[in-house]
Design a protein around this motif. Structure first.
Motif, PDB file in Angstrom:
ATOM      1  N   ASP A  12       0.860  -1.185   0.000  1.00  0.00           N
ATOM      2  CA  ASP A  12       0.000   0.000   0.000  1.00  0.00           C
ATOM      3  C   ASP A  12       0.894   1.231   0.000  1.00  0.00           C
ATOM      4  N   GLU A  13       0.552   2.203  -0.839  1.00  0.00           N
ATOM      5  CA  GLU A  13       1.338   3.429  -0.958  1.00  0.00           C
ATOM      6  C   GLU A  13       0.667   4.566  -0.197  1.00  0.00           C
ATOM      7  N   THR A  14       1.487   5.316   0.535  1.00  0.00           N
ATOM      8  CA  THR A  14       1.009   6.482   1.260  1.00  0.00           C
ATOM      9  C   THR A  14       1.966   7.632   0.981  1.00  0.00           C
ATOM     10  N   GLN A  15       1.425   8.768   0.626  1.00  0.00           N
ATOM     11  CA  GLN A  15       2.237   9.957   0.391  1.00  0.00           C
ATOM     12  C   GLN A  15       2.179  10.829   1.644  1.00  0.00           C
ATOM     13  N   VAL A  16       3.351  11.226   2.133  1.00  0.00           N
ATOM     14  CA  VAL A  16       3.426  12.067   3.324  1.00  0.00           C
ATOM     15  C   VAL A  16       4.355  13.241   3.053  1.00  0.00           C
ATOM     16  N   GLU A  17       4.282  14.249   3.920  1.00  0.00           N
ATOM     17  CA  GLU A  17       5.198  15.379   3.806  1.00  0.00           C
ATOM     18  C   GLU A  17       6.570  14.948   4.284  1.00  0.00           C
ATOM     19  N   GLY A  18       7.570  15.346   3.518  1.00  0.00           N
ATOM     20  CA  GLY A  18       8.938  15.106   3.919  1.00  0.00           C
ATOM     21  C   GLY A  18       9.497  16.380   4.522  1.00  0.00           C
ATOM     22  N   LYS A  19      10.010  16.282   5.726  1.00  0.00           N
ATOM     23  CA  LYS A  19      10.523  17.463   6.405  1.00  0.00           C
ATOM     24  C   LYS A  19      12.029  17.558   6.226  1.00  0.00           C
ATOM     25  N   GLU A  20      12.455  18.673   5.679  1.00  0.00           N
ATOM     26  CA  GLU A  20      13.874  18.953   5.437  1.00  0.00           C
ATOM     27  C   GLU A  20      14.687  18.713   6.707  1.00  0.00           C
ATOM     28  N   GLY A  21      15.783  17.950   6.550  1.00  0.00           N
ATOM     29  CA  GLY A  21      16.700  17.720   7.657  1.00  0.00           C
ATOM     30  C   GLY A  21      16.407  16.490   8.492  1.00  0.00           C
ATOM     31  N   LEU A  22      15.194  15.957   8.411  1.00  0.00           N
ATOM     32  CA  LEU A  22      14.889  14.717   9.140  1.00  0.00           C
ATOM     33  C   LEU A  22      15.377  13.524   8.333  1.00  0.00           C
ATOM     34  N   SER A  23      15.688  12.448   9.023  1.00  0.00           N
ATOM     35  CA  SER A  23      16.042  11.231   8.293  1.00  0.00           C
ATOM     36  C   SER A  23      14.761  10.622   7.733  1.00  0.00           C
ATOM     37  N   VAL A  24      14.915   9.855   6.685  1.00  0.00           N
ATOM     38  CA  VAL A  24      13.774   9.150   6.102  1.00  0.00           C
ATOM     39  C   VAL A  24      13.162   8.231   7.159  1.00  0.00           C
ATOM     40  N   MET A  25      13.986   7.651   8.012  1.00  0.00           N
ATOM     41  CA  MET A  25      13.502   6.806   9.106  1.00  0.00           C
ATOM     42  C   MET A  25      12.576   7.596  10.016  1.00  0.00           C
ATOM     43  N   GLU A  26      12.963   8.807  10.402  1.00  0.00           N
ATOM     44  CA  GLU A  26      12.124   9.632  11.280  1.00  0.00           C
ATOM     45  C   GLU A  26      10.802   9.987  10.613  1.00  0.00           C
ATOM     46  N   ILE A  27      10.852  10.285   9.328  1.00  0.00           N
ATOM     47  CA  ILE A  27       9.634  10.630   8.593  1.00  0.00           C
ATOM     48  C   ILE A  27       8.682   9.436   8.563  1.00  0.00           C
ATOM     49  N   ILE A  28       9.220   8.247   8.280  1.00  0.00           N
ATOM     50  CA  ILE A  28       8.386   7.046   8.228  1.00  0.00           C
ATOM     51  C   ILE A  28       7.800   6.760   9.609  1.00  0.00           C
ATOM     52  N   ARG A  29       8.634   6.775  10.623  1.00  0.00           N
ATOM     53  CA  ARG A  29       8.179   6.491  11.994  1.00  0.00           C
ATOM     54  C   ARG A  29       7.139   7.514  12.453  1.00  0.00           C
ATOM     55  N   ASP A  30       7.412   8.798  12.204  1.00  0.00           N
ATOM     56  CA  ASP A  30       6.501   9.865  12.642  1.00  0.00           C
ATOM     57  C   ASP A  30       5.190   9.864  11.858  1.00  0.00           C
ATOM     58  N   SER A  31       5.170   9.150  10.726  1.00  0.00           N
ATOM     59  CA  SER A  31       3.951   9.061   9.920  1.00  0.00           C
ATOM     60  C   SER A  31       3.095   7.861  10.312  1.00  0.00           C
ATOM     61  N   GLY A  32       3.512   7.148  11.364  1.00  0.00           N
ATOM     62  CA  GLY A  32       2.689   6.080  11.909  1.00  0.00           C
ATOM     63  C   GLY A  32       2.902   4.698  11.338  1.00  0.00           C
ATOM     64  N   PHE A  33       4.009   4.471  10.673  1.00  0.00           N
ATOM     65  CA  PHE A  33       4.294   3.148  10.111  1.00  0.00           C
ATOM     66  C   PHE A  33       4.988   2.293  11.173  1.00  0.00           C
ATOM     67  N   ASP A  34       4.230   1.369  11.752  1.00  0.00           N
ATOM     68  CA  ASP A  34       4.768   0.511  12.809  1.00  0.00           C
ATOM     69  C   ASP A  34       5.676  -0.591  12.271  1.00  0.00           C
ATOM     70  N   GLU A  35       5.625  -0.840  10.977  1.00  0.00           N
ATOM     71  CA  GLU A  35       6.439  -1.904  10.379  1.00  0.00           C
ATOM     72  C   GLU A  35       7.929  -1.595  10.458  1.00  0.00           C
ATOM     73  N   LEU A  36       8.259  -0.322  10.478  1.00  0.00           N
ATOM     74  CA  LEU A  36       9.663   0.085  10.516  1.00  0.00           C
ATOM     75  C   LEU A  36      10.063   0.215  11.980  1.00  0.00           C
ATOM     76  N   LEU A  37      10.776  -0.764  12.505  1.00  0.00           N
ATOM     77  CA  LEU A  37      11.064  -0.809  13.936  1.00  0.00           C
ATOM     78  C   LEU A  37      12.051   0.270  14.386  1.00  0.00           C
ATOM     79  N   ALA A  38      13.114   0.473  13.640  1.00  0.00           N
ATOM     80  CA  ALA A  38      14.124   1.489  13.980  1.00  0.00           C
ATOM     81  C   ALA A  38      14.538   1.377  15.444  1.00  0.00           C
ATOM     82  N   LEU A  39      14.917   0.186  15.849  1.00  0.00           N
ATOM     83  CA  LEU A  39      15.204  -0.097  17.249  1.00  0.00           C
ATOM     84  C   LEU A  39      16.337   0.732  17.833  1.00  0.00           C
ATOM     85  N   CYS A  40      17.331   1.068  17.047  1.00  0.00           N
ATOM     86  CA  CYS A  40      18.471   1.823  17.591  1.00  0.00           C
ATOM     87  C   CYS A  40      18.222   3.327  17.573  1.00  0.00           C
ATOM     88  N   GLY A  41      17.091   3.744  17.027  1.00  0.00           N
ATOM     89  CA  GLY A  41      16.752   5.164  17.033  1.00  0.00           C
ATOM     90  C   GLY A  41      17.522   6.003  16.037  1.00  0.00           C
TER      91      GLY A  41
END
Length: 105
Positions: A12-41
């Motif tokens: 499933d595709e979801t388009q979200v705002e990308g915030k300048e300076g954030l990592s792609v990991m932070e953008i995905i996590r902050d957009s509510g995607f629980d599949e991306l664990l990012a355990l080390c932060g």
């Protein structure tokens, strides 16, 4: 505002705002995607933020570090377009970036 397209494990595709300076990991996590664990932060020490980057954006991304490459080598789902999303920082130049969340190892 620049956008990023996130494709989850159900394709499933979801388009979200990308915030300048954030990592792609932070953008995905902050957009509510629980599949991306990012355990080390975002410390580049676990590879649980593994994504596949659309090859059309490859030339716009920084080169992969040896540390990132070593972590991805431990993934059974590594592909040519594999990257750790914590190592990719978003900018307006990446508007339209498409990433697919890789399977969990």
């Amino acid at each position: 505002m620049a956008k990023i397209v996130i494709i989850d494990r159900s394709l499933d595709e979801t388009q979200v705002e990308g915030k300048e300076g954030l990592s792609v990991m932070e953008i995905i996590r902050d957009s509510g995607f629980d599949e991306l664990l990012a355990l080390c932060g975002g410390c580049c020490s676990c590879a649980t933020c593994h994504v596949y980057v659309d090859p059309t954006f490859s030339s716009l991304l920084p080169a992969m570090s040896d540390e990132e490459n070593d972590l991805l080598d431990g993934s059974s789902s590594r592909r040519a377009e594999s990257r750790l999303s914590c190592q990719l920082f978003f900018s307006d130049a990446l508007d339209g970036l498409r990433v697919t969340i890789a399977p969990e190892d």
